[in-house]
Scaffold this motif. Structure first.
Motif, PDB file in Angstrom:
ATOM      1  N   GLU A 140      61.417  66.528  36.883  1.00 54.51           N
ATOM      2  CA  GLU A 140      62.197  66.566  35.640  1.00 54.51           C
ATOM      3  C   GLU A 140      62.899  65.226  35.392  1.00 54.51           C
ATOM      4  O   GLU A 140      63.172  64.877  34.250  1.00 54.51           O
ATOM      5  CB  GLU A 140      63.199  67.729  35.645  1.00 54.51           C
ATOM      6  N   VAL A 141      63.166  64.492  36.457  1.00 52.61           N
ATOM      7  CA  VAL A 141      63.784  63.176  36.282  1.00 52.61           C
ATOM      8  C   VAL A 141      62.777  62.208  35.658  1.00 52.61           C
ATOM      9  O   VAL A 141      63.094  61.466  34.730  1.00 52.61           O
ATOM     10  CB  VAL A 141      64.310  62.641  37.631  1.00 52.61           C
ATOM     11  N   ALA A 145      62.989  60.490  31.963  1.00 52.35           N
ATOM     12  CA  ALA A 145      62.859  59.044  31.754  1.00 52.35           C
ATOM     13  C   ALA A 145      61.831  58.759  30.667  1.00 52.35           C
ATOM     14  O   ALA A 145      62.068  57.974  29.750  1.00 52.35           O
ATOM     15  CB  ALA A 145      62.458  58.368  33.059  1.00 52.35           C
ATOM     16  N   GLN A 154      59.434  50.513  32.971  1.00 51.76           N
ATOM     17  CA  GLN A 154      60.889  50.732  32.977  1.00 51.76           C
ATOM     18  C   GLN A 154      61.259  51.925  33.844  1.00 51.76           C
ATOM     19  O   GLN A 154      62.223  51.883  34.604  1.00 51.76           O
ATOM     20  CB  GLN A 154      61.388  50.961  31.548  1.00 51.76           C
ATOM     21  N   ARG A 158      63.651  51.283  36.885  1.00 48.81           N
ATOM     22  CA  ARG A 158      65.021  51.748  36.692  1.00 48.81           C
ATOM     23  C   ARG A 158      65.280  53.102  37.320  1.00 48.81           C
ATOM     24  O   ARG A 158      66.427  53.456  37.571  1.00 48.81           O
ATOM     25  CB  ARG A 158      65.327  51.871  35.194  1.00 48.81           C
ATOM     26  N   VAL A 159      64.221  53.877  37.508  1.00 48.47           N
ATOM     27  CA  VAL A 159      64.439  55.245  37.976  1.00 48.47           C
ATOM     28  C   VAL A 159      63.701  55.539  39.290  1.00 48.47           C
ATOM     29  O   VAL A 159      64.312  55.890  40.288  1.00 48.47           O
ATOM     30  CB  VAL A 159      63.999  56.259  36.897  1.00 48.47           C
ATOM     31  N   PRO A 162      64.451  52.940  42.452  1.00 50.41           N
ATOM     32  CA  PRO A 162      65.803  53.151  42.993  1.00 50.41           C
ATOM     33  C   PRO A 162      65.932  54.486  43.724  1.00 50.41           C
ATOM     34  O   PRO A 162      66.563  54.561  44.768  1.00 50.41           O
ATOM     35  CB  PRO A 162      66.692  53.122  41.746  1.00 50.41           C
ATOM     36  N   LEU A 163      65.304  55.539  43.174  1.00 51.84           N
ATOM     37  CA  LEU A 163      65.435  56.841  43.827  1.00 51.84           C
ATOM     38  C   LEU A 163      64.621  56.897  45.122  1.00 51.84           C
ATOM     39  O   LEU A 163      64.892  57.712  45.995  1.00 51.84           O
ATOM     40  CB  LEU A 163      64.990  57.954  42.871  1.00 51.84           C
ATOM     41  N   PRO A 238      74.699  54.263  46.802  1.00 50.40           N
ATOM     42  CA  PRO A 238      75.980  54.975  46.936  1.00 50.40           C
ATOM     43  C   PRO A 238      75.869  56.451  46.543  1.00 50.40           C
ATOM     44  O   PRO A 238      76.619  57.275  47.037  1.00 50.40           O
ATOM     45  CB  PRO A 238      76.905  54.214  45.988  1.00 50.40           C
ATOM     46  N   TRP A 239      74.914  56.755  45.668  1.00 49.47           N
ATOM     47  CA  TRP A 239      74.843  58.135  45.181  1.00 49.47           C
ATOM     48  C   TRP A 239      74.436  59.116  46.276  1.00 49.47           C
ATOM     49  O   TRP A 239      74.709  60.302  46.181  1.00 49.47           O
ATOM     50  CB  TRP A 239      73.864  58.232  44.010  1.00 49.47           C
ATOM     51  N   ALA A 242      77.398  60.797  47.505  1.00 52.87           N
ATOM     52  CA  ALA A 242      78.250  61.503  46.542  1.00 52.87           C
ATOM     53  C   ALA A 242      78.025  62.998  46.681  1.00 52.87           C
ATOM     54  O   ALA A 242      76.921  63.488  46.489  1.00 52.87           O
ATOM     55  CB  ALA A 242      77.908  61.052  45.123  1.00 52.87           C
ATOM     56  N   ARG A 243      79.053  63.703  47.031  1.00 55.94           N
ATOM     57  CA  ARG A 243      78.953  65.158  47.197  1.00 55.94           C
ATOM     58  C   ARG A 243      79.849  65.834  46.182  1.00 55.94           C
ATOM     59  O   ARG A 243      80.771  65.232  45.664  1.00 55.94           O
ATOM     60  CB  ARG A 243      79.341  65.569  48.608  1.00 55.94           C
ATOM     61  N   ALA A 244      79.565  67.104  45.979  1.00 58.13           N
ATOM     62  CA  ALA A 244      80.377  67.881  45.031  1.00 58.13           C
ATOM     63  C   ALA A 244      81.852  67.801  45.438  1.00 58.13           C
ATOM     64  O   ALA A 244      82.169  67.820  46.620  1.00 58.13           O
ATOM     65  CB  ALA A 244      79.908  69.328  45.035  1.00 58.13           C
ATOM     66  N   VAL A 245      82.709  67.674  44.438  1.00 59.64           N
ATOM     67  CA  VAL A 245      84.139  67.584  44.737  1.00 59.64           C
ATOM     68  C   VAL A 245      84.854  68.861  44.305  1.00 59.64           C
ATOM     69  O   VAL A 245      84.342  69.619  43.524  1.00 59.64           O
ATOM     70  CB  VAL A 245      84.787  66.363  44.046  1.00 59.64           C
TER      71      VAL A 245
END
Lengths: 245, 362
Positions: A140-141, A145, A154, A158-159, A162-163, A238-239, A242-245
């Protein structure tokens, strides 16, 4: 002056007979004096060569395998042949590969021979990791895009790439540590890097200090390189933390 | 670019005006399949209208939607956006002008909320400043705190927040058309209702032309100005307003798809503001209260639950607007006052408290 070597082992990289060499003569586990005397002439140059060998091999391997992975990402049929060839290269015992390459014209007992062999061991790991990383980008990502008007290029830059970075860097970590370890064997061919003092240390009676120091430096170098790559990954992705807050 | 059929005010946008959409005998045949996925579909959606494509699986509703932004190539027919064929545009250029929202949001996990929303403006080469202003504006529009939410990654958002950001991202370049593929399908029912209400309020302001795909007829009735019901095999069973479909289903299939409770569903299209209430002259009003913005269906439900005791209707400022009783609703239904259905836009406004930072609709 006559030095009595009767009971002493034959020790390379060591000369003189005064009492300051008592440690070496007794071949104790670790002789700090030997290390400090030989650091500048033997160990440091070997370390530098080792780093060079590793960097060159990983860099070339990275470029080649990334190009192959990107090709296989777009054209599925490329994947199988690349996997087969790189897997064969990967499974050839390193000594055998060095001996196989050595008689070829242009190779011989040179750094080129060593590098070609080292690069060939990085390909399978880097290729597979990069390709897997790209394939695991959620459908789906990719769809989003494309749906938002990105061109294939692109979307890739860009997607998708990086992933795929966590997988790519994971591959780099394994490849780098592997190369650092294999490069010690490569010194059989080009007599440089940390393998050189190791070979010297075991060429006759084992000289423990040299073996331990050179071997330990290779291990530390591998750990250091791995640590640097972990830092690089934290910096670039960095992502992933990143965890749910 | 889309000069005619304007329904939207000037905004800080790339494509300021909503555009009319027309599907002309659109056909999709996948190679290697005997039957076409869509044999020939014609629809026309006016600028600023929400058109819901609804139908069972295999009815080609998602395919039809994806033909519009050329994610799937057309096999035949044509699609006009703002009077111009989609085939006249490069697919990537076309897609930058069409908002795209999908069920799993498709937010980029490696980009922050701000960066996600800025995707299309960046592709269009907007100046940094303009992009930043637009991101700020959109976060406000969806009721999100710029400083709190903006720097977060999608993994740090709730499901509902992700969907909101997905909608904001699709709106970023102010496209004349939005495509939404089951945008609220993956959210729990309570959040779904909230997101639906929010989107309707948002649509009041931005007035996009929207093609909305769902398999849920209730969602279709709630969201759509027009509903296109597709049946298996990709043919159009009925294309009409929600009220028309509920009152006069075109055939058995539509009647069955809409459900036995279609009379009740019709009541869900009107609010208490649409009917004439009993004036509270002296007689003691009911003890229980109901909002003027509640649907007639919800009021009926509340009346039944309360054993038929009258309800006091209050407006947004808590002023008494009237009384509603079972007898009144019976009379209203008997008169056929709701037979033509209510304007769906009426019920869209103010159904729920607005998100912070949103002004009232102009």
């Amino acid at each position: 002056m006559t030095v009595v070597f009767a009971a002493a082992p034959v020790i390379p990289n060591f000369g003189g007979g005064s009492s300051q060499f008592a440690c070496e003569r007794a071949n104790r586990l670790f002789c700090p004096n030997w290390v400090s005397r030989n650091w500048a002439t033997v160990l440091w140059p070997a370390l530098r060569q080792h780093v060079e060998l590793t960097l060159i091999a990983v860099a070339i391997g990275f470029v080649l395998s990334t190009a192959l992975a990107l090709t296989a990402y777009r054209r599925h049929w490329v994947e199988r042949p690349v996997l087969i060839i790189t897997a064969i290269l990967y499974t050839i015992p390193s000594l055998a590969l060095f001996e196989l390459l050595e008689p070829l014209p242009g190779f011989g007992l040179s750094r080129t021979t060593a590098e070609v062999a080292l690069v060939s061991y990085t390909l399978l790991i880097l290729f597979r990791n990069t390709l897997t990383g790209l394939r695991e980008v959620p459908a789906e990502v990719r769809d989003a895009a494309r749906g938002m008007g990105m061109s294939d290029r692109q979307s890739l830059l860009r997607v998708e790439l990086p992933l795929a970075l966590p997988a790519i860097i994971a591959g780099l970590r394994i490849a780098t540590v592997t190369v650092i370890s294999l490069a010690t064997v490569a010194s059989l061919i080009d007599n440089e890097g940390l393998g050189s003092p190791i070979l010297a240390a075991i060429s006759n009676e084992v000289f423990k200090t040299e073996l331990i120091v050179a071997g330990g430096m290779a291990v530390l170098l591998a750990l250091l390189a791995d640590g640097l790559l972990v830092l690089l990954q934290r910096r670039l992705t960095p992502w992933t933390r990143a965890r749910a807050v | 670019m889309f000069s005619d059929h304007s329904a939207q005010e000037e905004g800080p946008s790339a494509f300021p005006q909503a555009a009319a959409l027309e599907l002309r005998n659109v056909r999709k045949q996948y190679p290697g399949q005997r039957e076409p996925a869509i044999p020939g579909l014609s629809l026309s959606v006016e600028a600023g209208e929400v058109c819901v494509l609804v139908g069972p699986s295999g009815s080609g509703k998602t395919t039809a939607m994806r033909l519009i932004n050329r994610m799937i190539p057309l096999s035949g027919g044509d699609i006009l956006l703002g009077g111009r064929s989609i085939l006249d545009h490069e697919p990537t250029e076309l897609r930058k002008q069409i908002g795209y929202v999908i069920q799993q949001t498709g937010l980029f996990p490696h980009l922050t909320v701000n960066e996600n929303i800025a995707t299309v403006p960046r592709l269009l080469g907007w100046e940094r400043r303009r992009t930043e202003d637009r991101v700020r504006e959109l976060l406000e529009l969806i009721g999100m705190d710029l400083d709190d939410i903006g720097p977060r990654y999608p993994a740090q958002l709730s499901g509902g927040q992700r969907q909101r950001v997905g909608v904001a991202r699709a709106l970023a370049a102010d496209p004349p058309l939005m495509l939404m593929d089951e945008p609220f399908g993956a959210v729990d029912p309570i959040n779904r209702a909230r997101l639906q209400d929010e989107f309707l309020r948002l649509q009041e302001r931005v007035r996009k032309t929207v093609v909305f795909v769902t398999h849920d007829i209730d969602e279709a009735i709630k969201m759509g100005d027009k509903i296109a019901i597709l049946r298996q095999g990709g043919t159009l069973a009925q294309f009409a307003s929600p009220a028309e479909i509920l009152i006069e289903p075109a055939d058995e299939f539509v009647a069955e798809f809409v459900g036995q409770d279609r009379a009740l569903k019709r009541l869900g299209l009107a609010t208490l503001a649409d009917i004439e209430l009993v004036t509270p002259n002296g007689t003691g009003p009911g003890t229980d209260r109901v909002a003027l913005s509640a649907t007639v269906r919800d009021a009926l439900s509340q009346l039944i639950a309360g054993g038929g005791a009258p309800l006091t209707v209050v407006d947004a400022d808590d002023h008494v607007a009237g009384i509603v009783t079972l007898e009144l609703l019976g009379r209203v239904l008997g008169d056929g006052a709701l037979a033509n259905g209510a304007d769906p836009q009426v019920r869209a406004a103010g159904a729920e408290p607005r998100p912070a930072g949103q002004e009232s609709p102009a």
